[in-house]
Motif scaffolding. Structure first.
Motif, PDB file in Angstrom:
ATOM      1  N   ALA A  37      43.704 -10.602 -26.241  1.00  0.00           N
ATOM      2  CA  ALA A  37      43.099 -10.788 -27.562  1.00  0.00           C
ATOM      3  C   ALA A  37      42.252 -12.059 -27.692  1.00  0.00           C
ATOM      4  O   ALA A  37      41.216 -12.032 -28.363  1.00  0.00           O
ATOM      5  CB  ALA A  37      44.179 -10.757 -28.643  1.00  0.00           C
ATOM      6  N   PRO A  38      42.617 -13.193 -27.072  1.00  0.00           N
ATOM      7  CA  PRO A  38      41.781 -14.383 -27.221  1.00  0.00           C
ATOM      8  C   PRO A  38      40.350 -14.215 -26.707  1.00  0.00           C
ATOM      9  O   PRO A  38      39.464 -14.994 -27.072  1.00  0.00           O
ATOM     10  CB  PRO A  38      42.534 -15.452 -26.422  1.00  0.00           C
ATOM     11  N   ASP A  39      40.101 -13.197 -25.904  1.00  0.00           N
ATOM     12  CA  ASP A  39      38.731 -12.965 -25.439  1.00  0.00           C
ATOM     13  C   ASP A  39      37.785 -12.560 -26.566  1.00  0.00           C
ATOM     14  O   ASP A  39      36.583 -12.482 -26.366  1.00  0.00           O
ATOM     15  CB  ASP A  39      38.704 -11.929 -24.309  1.00  0.00           C
ATOM     16  N   ILE A  40      38.330 -12.338 -27.760  1.00  0.00           N
ATOM     17  CA  ILE A  40      37.482 -12.085 -28.923  1.00  0.00           C
ATOM     18  C   ILE A  40      36.540 -13.270 -29.147  1.00  0.00           C
ATOM     19  O   ILE A  40      35.466 -13.116 -29.729  1.00  0.00           O
ATOM     20  CB  ILE A  40      38.315 -11.766 -30.179  1.00  0.00           C
ATOM     21  N   GLY A  41      36.926 -14.434 -28.666  1.00  0.00           N
ATOM     22  CA  GLY A  41      36.079 -15.619 -28.771  1.00  0.00           C
ATOM     23  C   GLY A  41      34.742 -15.471 -28.066  1.00  0.00           C
ATOM     24  O   GLY A  41      33.790 -16.201 -28.370  1.00  0.00           O
ATOM     25  N   MET A  42      34.631 -14.533 -27.146  1.00  0.00           N
ATOM     26  CA  MET A  42      33.354 -14.305 -26.449  1.00  0.00           C
ATOM     27  C   MET A  42      32.298 -13.700 -27.360  1.00  0.00           C
ATOM     28  O   MET A  42      31.115 -13.727 -27.038  1.00  0.00           O
ATOM     29  CB  MET A  42      33.567 -13.407 -25.229  1.00  0.00           C
ATOM     30  N   LEU A  43      32.708 -13.155 -28.496  1.00  0.00           N
ATOM     31  CA  LEU A  43      31.736 -12.538 -29.407  1.00  0.00           C
ATOM     32  C   LEU A  43      30.690 -13.529 -29.897  1.00  0.00           C
ATOM     33  O   LEU A  43      29.587 -13.142 -30.254  1.00  0.00           O
ATOM     34  CB  LEU A  43      32.449 -11.878 -30.587  1.00  0.00           C
ATOM     35  N   GLY A  44      31.017 -14.801 -29.897  1.00  0.00           N
ATOM     36  CA  GLY A  44      30.052 -15.819 -30.294  1.00  0.00           C
ATOM     37  C   GLY A  44      28.812 -15.827 -29.420  1.00  0.00           C
ATOM     38  O   GLY A  44      27.732 -16.243 -29.856  1.00  0.00           O
ATOM     39  N   ASN A  57      35.770 -21.561 -26.554  1.00  0.00           N
ATOM     40  CA  ASN A  57      36.634 -22.716 -26.307  1.00  0.00           C
ATOM     41  C   ASN A  57      37.734 -22.850 -27.350  1.00  0.00           C
ATOM     42  O   ASN A  57      38.844 -23.282 -27.016  1.00  0.00           O
ATOM     43  CB  ASN A  57      35.803 -23.994 -26.215  1.00  0.00           C
ATOM     44  N   ILE A  58      37.459 -22.485 -28.581  1.00  0.00           N
ATOM     45  CA  ILE A  58      38.505 -22.524 -29.613  1.00  0.00           C
ATOM     46  C   ILE A  58      39.633 -21.566 -29.250  1.00  0.00           C
ATOM     47  O   ILE A  58      40.812 -21.892 -29.368  1.00  0.00           O
ATOM     48  CB  ILE A  58      37.922 -22.196 -31.001  1.00  0.00           C
ATOM     49  N   PHE A  59      39.276 -20.377 -28.778  1.00  0.00           N
ATOM     50  CA  PHE A  59      40.274 -19.362 -28.433  1.00  0.00           C
ATOM     51  C   PHE A  59      40.898 -19.558 -27.053  1.00  0.00           C
ATOM     52  O   PHE A  59      41.755 -18.770 -26.647  1.00  0.00           O
ATOM     53  CB  PHE A  59      39.667 -17.958 -28.527  1.00  0.00           C
ATOM     54  N   GLU A  79      55.300 -15.421 -36.146  1.00  0.00           N
ATOM     55  CA  GLU A  79      53.925 -14.944 -35.983  1.00  0.00           C
ATOM     56  C   GLU A  79      53.007 -16.064 -35.490  1.00  0.00           C
ATOM     57  O   GLU A  79      52.176 -15.856 -34.606  1.00  0.00           O
ATOM     58  CB  GLU A  79      53.387 -14.359 -37.294  1.00  0.00           C
ATOM     59  N   ILE A  80      53.161 -17.259 -36.056  1.00  0.00           N
ATOM     60  CA  ILE A  80      52.334 -18.391 -35.630  1.00  0.00           C
ATOM     61  C   ILE A  80      52.746 -18.840 -34.231  1.00  0.00           C
ATOM     62  O   ILE A  80      51.890 -19.157 -33.396  1.00  0.00           O
ATOM     63  CB  ILE A  80      52.426 -19.544 -36.652  1.00  0.00           C
ATOM     64  N   MET A  81      54.052 -18.832 -33.956  1.00  0.00           N
ATOM     65  CA  MET A  81      54.517 -19.158 -32.604  1.00  0.00           C
ATOM     66  C   MET A  81      53.957 -18.157 -31.597  1.00  0.00           C
ATOM     67  O   MET A  81      53.509 -18.540 -30.509  1.00  0.00           O
ATOM     68  CB  MET A  81      56.043 -19.165 -32.553  1.00  0.00           C
ATOM     69  N   LEU A  82      53.963 -16.892 -31.967  1.00  0.00           N
ATOM     70  CA  LEU A  82      53.418 -15.853 -31.098  1.00  0.00           C
ATOM     71  C   LEU A  82      51.946 -16.117 -30.802  1.00  0.00           C
ATOM     72  O   LEU A  82      51.513 -16.025 -29.647  1.00  0.00           O
ATOM     73  CB  LEU A  82      53.582 -14.472 -31.743  1.00  0.00           C
ATOM     74  N   ALA A  83      51.180 -16.470 -31.824  1.00  0.00           N
ATOM     75  CA  ALA A  83      49.757 -16.764 -31.613  1.00  0.00           C
ATOM     76  C   ALA A  83      49.585 -17.913 -30.621  1.00  0.00           C
ATOM     77  O   ALA A  83      48.744 -17.844 -29.707  1.00  0.00           O
ATOM     78  CB  ALA A  83      49.084 -17.092 -32.943  1.00  0.00           C
ATOM     79  N   GLY A  84      50.381 -18.956 -30.763  1.00  0.00           N
ATOM     80  CA  GLY A  84      50.298 -20.083 -29.842  1.00  0.00           C
ATOM     81  C   GLY A  84      50.670 -19.706 -28.420  1.00  0.00           C
ATOM     82  O   GLY A  84      50.006 -20.108 -27.465  1.00  0.00           O
ATOM     83  N   ILE A  85      51.713 -18.916 -28.277  1.00  0.00           N
ATOM     84  CA  ILE A  85      52.152 -18.484 -26.942  1.00  0.00           C
ATOM     85  C   ILE A  85      51.096 -17.610 -26.286  1.00  0.00           C
ATOM     86  O   ILE A  85      50.795 -17.759 -25.097  1.00  0.00           O
ATOM     87  CB  ILE A  85      53.511 -17.766 -27.034  1.00  0.00           C
ATOM     88  N   ILE A  86      50.514 -16.704 -27.038  1.00  0.00           N
ATOM     89  CA  ILE A  86      49.481 -15.827 -26.486  1.00  0.00           C
ATOM     90  C   ILE A  86      48.254 -16.636 -26.074  1.00  0.00           C
ATOM     91  O   ILE A  86      47.705 -16.436 -24.981  1.00  0.00           O
ATOM     92  CB  ILE A  86      49.112 -14.705 -27.492  1.00  0.00           C
ATOM     93  N   LEU A  87      47.802 -17.556 -26.937  1.00  0.00           N
ATOM     94  CA  LEU A  87      46.648 -18.394 -26.583  1.00  0.00           C
ATOM     95  C   LEU A  87      46.940 -19.222 -25.333  1.00  0.00           C
ATOM     96  O   LEU A  87      46.095 -19.332 -24.440  1.00  0.00           O
ATOM     97  CB  LEU A  87      46.270 -19.316 -27.743  1.00  0.00           C
ATOM     98  N   PHE A  88      48.127 -19.793 -25.264  1.00  0.00           N
ATOM     99  CA  PHE A  88      48.501 -20.614 -24.117  1.00  0.00           C
ATOM    100  C   PHE A  88      48.557 -19.774 -22.837  1.00  0.00           C
ATOM    101  O   PHE A  88      47.988 -20.147 -21.813  1.00  0.00           O
ATOM    102  CB  PHE A  88      49.854 -21.286 -24.377  1.00  0.00           C
ATOM    103  N   GLY A  89      49.242 -18.644 -22.915  1.00  0.00           N
ATOM    104  CA  GLY A  89      49.364 -17.777 -21.746  1.00  0.00           C
ATOM    105  C   GLY A  89      48.032 -17.226 -21.288  1.00  0.00           C
ATOM    106  O   GLY A  89      47.738 -17.190 -20.092  1.00  0.00           O
TER     107      GLY A  89
END
Length: 115
Positions: A37-44, A57-59, A79-89
């Motif tokens: 999901a963090p690859d959504i940042g490529m849309l920029g 870079n934000i994602f 939910e916020i912890m999950l977002a952090g874990i996913i971004l980190f991983g």
């Protein structure tokens, strides 16, 4: 030698993200669904390389991921912890394959070198 050492370090961080995810109350398919999901940042990059590098870079910034994880823990929000874990991983996984944070000039120009 150094590149391989960095990849092993990133692998350890990716494994840490899997461990941290296992502490949450989510099914494993959620991890598999969200890990890209963090690859959504490529849309920029559809706008231009400057905006693309910023959104990418934000994602993919581990500092932001850790802040989300800590904030989620403090706020008792899985939910916020999950977002952090996913971004980190995800960021660790990308760096295993050589995808680093982007410079403004070109998608292939990263803090790890050129792709």
């Amino acid at each position: 030698m150094m590149k391989n050492l960095l990849k092993v370090e990133e692998l350890a961080m990716f494994l840490l993200s899997i461990y941290l995810f296992s502490l949450l109350d989510y099914a494993w398919w959620v991890f598999l669904l969200l890990i890209l999901a963090p690859d959504i940042g490529m849309l920029g990059y559809l706008i231009n390389t400057k905006v693309g590098a910023l959104t990418y870079n934000i994602f993919h910034h581990k500092g932001i991921a850790i802040l989300l994880l800590v904030f989620g823990w403090a706020a008792i929000s899985e939910e916020i912890m999950l977002a952090g874990i996913i971004l980190f991983g995800h960021s660790s996984m990308d760096r295993i394959f050589g995808y680093g944070l982007k410079f403004n000039d070109n998608f292939k120009h990263t803090h790890l070198g050129n792709l």
